[in-house]
Every structure is written in C-alpha cells, then in structure tokens.
Design a protein around this motif. Structure first.
Motif, PDB file in Angstrom:
ATOM      1  N   TYR A   1       0.909  -1.128   0.060  1.00 44.67           N
ATOM      2  CA  TYR A   1       0.159  -0.033  -0.003  1.00 44.67           C
ATOM      3  C   TYR A   1       0.826   1.215   0.140  1.00 44.67           C
ATOM      4  CZ  TYR A   1      -3.055   3.742   1.673  1.00 44.67           C
ATOM      5  OH  TYR A   1      -3.892   4.556   1.815  1.00 44.67           O
ATOM      6  N   TYR A   2       1.682   1.335   0.875  1.00 44.77           N
ATOM      7  CA  TYR A   2       2.628   2.514   1.157  1.00 44.77           C
ATOM      8  C   TYR A   2       3.612   2.660  -0.056  1.00 44.77           C
ATOM      9  CZ  TYR A   2       0.414   3.525   5.505  1.00 44.77           C
ATOM     10  OH  TYR A   2      -0.435   4.146   6.518  1.00 44.77           O
TER      11      TYR A   2
ATOM     12  N   ASP B   1      -5.406   5.602  -6.570  1.00 39.25           N
ATOM     13  CA  ASP B   1      -6.324   4.631  -6.224  1.00 39.25           C
ATOM     14  C   ASP B   1      -5.665   4.485  -4.422  1.00 39.25           C
ATOM     15  OD1 ASP B   1      -7.706   4.362  -8.225  1.00 39.25           O
ATOM     16  OD2 ASP B   1      -6.790   2.622  -8.682  1.00 39.25           O
ATOM     17  N   TYR B   2      -4.422   4.903  -4.270  1.00 41.58           N
ATOM     18  CA  TYR B   2      -3.993   4.626  -3.010  1.00 41.58           C
ATOM     19  C   TYR B   2      -4.130   5.784  -2.169  1.00 41.58           C
ATOM     20  CZ  TYR B   2      -2.417   0.138  -4.709  1.00 41.58           C
ATOM     21  OH  TYR B   2      -2.380  -1.047  -5.325  1.00 41.58           O
TER      22      TYR B   2
ATOM     23  N   LEU C   1     -11.354  -1.799  -0.806  1.00 38.44           N
ATOM     24  CA  LEU C   1     -11.467  -2.992  -1.284  1.00 38.44           C
ATOM     25  C   LEU C   1     -10.483  -3.052  -2.594  1.00 38.44           C
ATOM     26  CD1 LEU C   1     -12.489  -5.844  -0.803  1.00 38.44           C
ATOM     27  CD2 LEU C   1     -14.598  -4.952  -2.013  1.00 38.44           C
ATOM     28  N   ARG C   2     -10.430  -1.939  -2.992  1.00 40.75           N
ATOM     29  CA  ARG C   2      -9.758  -2.038  -4.579  1.00 40.75           C
ATOM     30  C   ARG C   2      -8.086  -2.262  -4.180  1.00 40.75           C
ATOM     31  NH1 ARG C   2     -10.582   2.879  -8.660  1.00 40.75           N
ATOM     32  NH2 ARG C   2     -11.917   1.134  -9.335  1.00 40.75           N
TER      33      ARG C   2
ATOM     34  N   VAL D   1      -6.733  -3.602  -1.694  1.00 41.68           N
ATOM     35  CA  VAL D   1      -6.674  -4.960  -1.010  1.00 41.68           C
ATOM     36  C   VAL D   1      -6.595  -5.887  -2.231  1.00 41.68           C
ATOM     37  CG1 VAL D   1      -7.749  -7.020   0.300  1.00 41.68           C
ATOM     38  CG2 VAL D   1      -7.634  -4.750   1.310  1.00 41.68           C
ATOM     39  N   ASN D   2      -7.601  -5.891  -3.148  1.00 41.97           N
ATOM     40  CA  ASN D   2      -7.635  -6.650  -4.535  1.00 41.97           C
ATOM     41  C   ASN D   2      -6.348  -6.357  -5.174  1.00 41.97           C
ATOM     42  OD1 ASN D   2      -8.693  -8.439  -5.969  1.00 41.97           O
ATOM     43  ND2 ASN D   2      -9.943  -6.843  -7.318  1.00 41.97           N
ATOM     44  N   SER D   3      -5.983  -5.306  -5.453  1.00 41.35           N
ATOM     45  CA  SER D   3      -4.601  -5.037  -6.201  1.00 41.35           C
ATOM     46  C   SER D   3      -3.493  -5.675  -5.437  1.00 41.35           C
ATOM     47  CB  SER D   3      -4.249  -3.578  -5.988  1.00 41.35           C
ATOM     48  OG  SER D   3      -3.063  -3.425  -6.872  1.00 41.35           O
ATOM     49  N   PHE D   4      -3.439  -5.841  -4.094  1.00 43.07           N
ATOM     50  CA  PHE D   4      -2.360  -6.626  -3.472  1.00 43.07           C
ATOM     51  C   PHE D   4      -2.482  -7.859  -3.501  1.00 43.07           C
ATOM     52  CE2 PHE D   4      -1.570  -8.854   0.605  1.00 43.07           C
ATOM     53  CZ  PHE D   4      -0.238  -8.840   0.631  1.00 43.07           C
ATOM     54  N   VAL D   5      -3.740  -8.477  -3.408  1.00 41.06           N
ATOM     55  CA  VAL D   5      -4.055 -10.023  -3.662  1.00 41.06           C
ATOM     56  C   VAL D   5      -3.464 -10.391  -5.137  1.00 41.06           C
ATOM     57  CG1 VAL D   5      -5.511 -11.929  -3.933  1.00 41.06           C
ATOM     58  CG2 VAL D   5      -5.555 -10.243  -1.863  1.00 41.06           C
ATOM     59  N   ARG D   6      -3.935  -9.657  -6.089  1.00 45.63           N
ATOM     60  CA  ARG D   6      -3.708  -9.863  -7.571  1.00 45.63           C
ATOM     61  C   ARG D   6      -2.159  -9.851  -7.866  1.00 45.63           C
ATOM     62  NH1 ARG D   6      -5.666  -6.290 -10.951  1.00 45.63           N
ATOM     63  NH2 ARG D   6      -6.678  -5.254  -9.307  1.00 45.63           N
ATOM     64  N   LYS D   7      -1.419  -8.942  -7.280  1.00 50.59           N
ATOM     65  CA  LYS D   7       0.179  -8.829  -7.449  1.00 50.59           C
ATOM     66  C   LYS D   7       0.874  -9.748  -6.697  1.00 50.59           C
ATOM     67  CE  LYS D   7       0.117  -3.699  -8.533  1.00 50.59           C
ATOM     68  NZ  LYS D   7      -0.099  -4.136 -10.149  1.00 50.59           N
ATOM     69  N   GLU D   8       0.432  -9.959  -5.453  1.00 45.18           N
ATOM     70  CA  GLU D   8       1.147 -11.103  -4.710  1.00 45.18           C
ATOM     71  C   GLU D   8       0.440 -12.317  -4.433  1.00 45.18           C
ATOM     72  OE1 GLU D   8       4.196 -10.227  -3.831  1.00 45.18           O
ATOM     73  OE2 GLU D   8       4.357  -8.067  -4.352  1.00 45.18           O
TER      74      GLU D   8
END
Length: 73
Positions: free
Chosen positions: A28-29, A38-39, A44-45, A47-54
């Motif tokens: 996030y940071y 977006d940050y 939820l966006r 968190v979704n980006s984090f889950v998709r990237k990692e």
C-alpha cells in the motif's frame, strides 16, 4: 506434544497473520508514495490489487494457516 502445540498457536498463527498484514501495508505505502491515485486510502480496491500482484505469496501464507499448521497439530 506440548512444544508443537505452543509453536503453532503462539508463534505460527500470529506470525503468518502479521506477515500478511505487513506485506499489505508495504504494498500500500509503496504504491502511495509512487503517487497512484487509487492509494489515497485503504479500500477493497487496494486489497484486491495487493492480492492480484502478490497472489502466490498470499496463497502460501493462507495455505500455511489453514492446512499446514493444523496438520502439524
């Protein structure tokens, strides 16, 4: 064995939970500093980006929490 129980309950579960949260905050940071619009706040966006990237790393931690640590017990 008592040592296995204490390891899983007092070390394994808290560490894996904290590590997922710490990885999310790092993600996030990192993107917030880069200026992604977006940050501006947690959502939820993000968190979704984090889950998709990692995805594989998150899957690894969730598998440890839900499958491997209970098998250890």
């Amino acid at each position: 064995h008592w040592l296995t129980t204490y390891f899983v309950i007092w070390y394994g579960v808290p560490y894996m939970s904290y590590d997922i949260f710490a990885m999310y905050l790092s993600h996030y940071y990192r993107f917030r500093v880069k200026g992604h619009k977006d940050y501006k706040s947690h959502s939820l966006r993000t968190v979704n980006s984090f889950v998709r990237k990692e995805f594989l790393l998150v899957l690894h931690h969730i598998a440890l929490l839900t499958i491997l640590l209970p098998v250890t017990l």
